[in-house]
Design a protein around this motif. Structure first.
Motif, PDB file in Angstrom:
ATOM      1  N   LEU A  14     -46.405  11.266  12.941  1.00  0.00           N
ATOM      2  CA  LEU A  14     -47.129  12.284  13.681  1.00  0.00           C
ATOM      3  C   LEU A  14     -46.304  12.834  14.843  1.00  0.00           C
ATOM      4  N   VAL A  15     -45.559  11.984  15.505  1.00  0.00           N
ATOM      5  CA  VAL A  15     -44.737  12.434  16.635  1.00  0.00           C
ATOM      6  C   VAL A  15     -43.506  13.187  16.151  1.00  0.00           C
ATOM      7  N   GLY A  16     -42.892  12.685  15.077  1.00  0.00           N
ATOM      8  CA  GLY A  16     -41.742  13.367  14.499  1.00  0.00           C
ATOM      9  C   GLY A  16     -40.475  13.274  15.322  1.00  0.00           C
ATOM     10  N   ALA A  17     -40.394  12.372  16.293  1.00  0.00           N
ATOM     11  CA  ALA A  17     -39.203  12.250  17.150  1.00  0.00           C
ATOM     12  C   ALA A  17     -38.117  11.443  16.434  1.00  0.00           C
TER      13      ALA A  17
ATOM     14  N   LEU B 200     -40.975  20.591  16.882  1.00  0.00           N
ATOM     15  CA  LEU B 200     -42.345  20.438  17.358  1.00  0.00           C
ATOM     16  C   LEU B 200     -43.005  19.238  16.660  1.00  0.00           C
ATOM     17  N   PRO B 201     -43.809  18.469  17.393  1.00  0.00           N
ATOM     18  CA  PRO B 201     -44.473  17.322  16.764  1.00  0.00           C
ATOM     19  C   PRO B 201     -45.354  17.797  15.596  1.00  0.00           C
ATOM     20  N   PRO B 202     -45.302  17.103  14.478  1.00  0.00           N
ATOM     21  CA  PRO B 202     -46.123  17.516  13.329  1.00  0.00           C
ATOM     22  C   PRO B 202     -47.606  17.622  13.651  1.00  0.00           C
ATOM     23  N   TRP B 203     -48.136  16.725  14.501  1.00  0.00           N
ATOM     24  CA  TRP B 203     -49.568  16.792  14.815  1.00  0.00           C
ATOM     25  C   TRP B 203     -49.912  18.114  15.500  1.00  0.00           C
ATOM     26  N   TRP B 204     -49.009  18.576  16.377  1.00  0.00           N
ATOM     27  CA  TRP B 204     -49.243  19.846  17.071  1.00  0.00           C
ATOM     28  C   TRP B 204     -49.117  21.012  16.105  1.00  0.00           C
ATOM     29  N   LEU B 205     -48.095  20.950  15.237  1.00  0.00           N
ATOM     30  CA  LEU B 205     -47.829  22.031  14.294  1.00  0.00           C
ATOM     31  C   LEU B 205     -48.971  22.165  13.289  1.00  0.00           C
TER      32      LEU B 205
END
Length: 309
Positions: free
Chosen positions: A97-100, A125-130
């Protein structure tokens, strides 16, 4: 799989599954089954004790097994058990979810910007935000199509529908709520309990003017077909509620009697029609004809006109 879940969690999960099935199977109305039926509470308590006993037995068997292992195997078993509930699946979901990037891979995404030793990473961009942003776009498109293109029901329409339903519910309630009766909704009561109540009210408040048999005294005769202000249930109810002719006649009883009581006494008054009192008073007013009821002649004329048309 059993190693991954602590014993207390297993006990609670199994117990609440059985608890939910019990509540679903036993229909106890508004109260939960374990409150409505004490035997259900005893059953659930027994289930909980059995689950705890099973886990205790399994734990004891594991301890017995440990005693039979050598030191190396025992240490390996305890290490696996200690690290079994680290929820690695949860940390993996968090990372997705963070994608970092991991720290060891940050060198690939460092930008040339350097501010007093602080470097900037070119993370996506973090997947959860996208995914949340995409969801808002989809929601907005559906909303626009439904309410602005196809003119779906909005909050004002829903409010009007609910108000209309509420008005209908109120009218239906008024039909069965006798104490909310008024001159527009009153109907002649025929139940013995209502007529007996009306008789009691009449004998308490009305006999001084109308006599116990309705023959009339100060007030008019209630047994003949002559009426001053109308002789159906609505007119009698209105006369009792609002009083008789201005400056003379009966007083208004709406401050002393409830709507149901006025309907009861009005219905009782109409039972005097056609009776023979001991000392009937001379007729007053006009012969009352209920215009809502067709005479046989009118019914015949209506039938001829209908067949002719």
């Amino acid at each position: 799989m059993r190693k991954l879940i602590p014993s207390w969690i297993r006990v609670l999960v199994v117990f609440f599954i059985i608890f939910g099935l019990t509540e679903y199977i036993i229909d106890s109305g508004e109260k939960p089954a374990f409150i409505e039926y004490p035997v259900v509470s005893l059953f659930l308590l027994l289930v909980l004790l059995i689950l705890i006993a099973i886990e205790a037995i399994i734990g004891a068997l594991e301890n017995v097994m440990l005693l039979k292992l050598d030191e190396e195997a025992k240490a390996r078993f305890l290490a696996e058990k200690e690290s079994s509930f680290k929820l690695t699946w949860l940390s993996n979901i968090y990372k997705k979810l963070v994608g970092a990037k991991p720290i060891e891979e940050e060198g690939d995404i460092i930008l040339d910007h350097n501010y007093d030793g602080i470097k900037e990473l070119d993370n996506n961009l973090p997947p959860w935000w996208l995914y949340g942003f995409y969801a808002t776009i989809i929601f907005g498109a559906i909303y626009m199509l439904r309410f602005h293109v196809f003119h779906g029901e909005n909050q004002f329409d829903e409010l009007e529908t609910e108000l209309a339903d509420a008005r209908m519910a109120i009218e239906e309630y008024k039909k069965t709520a006798k104490n909310l009766v008024d001159v527009n909704t009153v109907t002649q009561l025929t139940e013995a309990s209502d007529l007996n109540a009306g008789k009691t009210i009449f004998e308490t408040n009305c006999v001084a003017c109308h006599m116990a048999d309705g023959g009339g005294g100060i007030g008019p005769n209630l047994t003949d077909p002559y009426w001053i202000l109308g002789g159906d249930i609505k007119n009698v109810f209105k006369t009792i509620s609002e009083g008789g002719r201005s400056g003379k006649g009966m007083i208004s009883w709406k401050q002393q009697l409830k709507p149901l009581e006025m309907a009861q006494v009005a219905s009782y008054v109409l039972t005097f029609q056609g009776t023979t009192p001991a000392n009937p008073k001379a007729p007053e007013g006009d012969i009352w004809v209920d215009e809502t009821i067709e005479t046989p002649l009118e019914t015949a004329i209506d039938s001829i006109e209908t067949s002719t048309n």
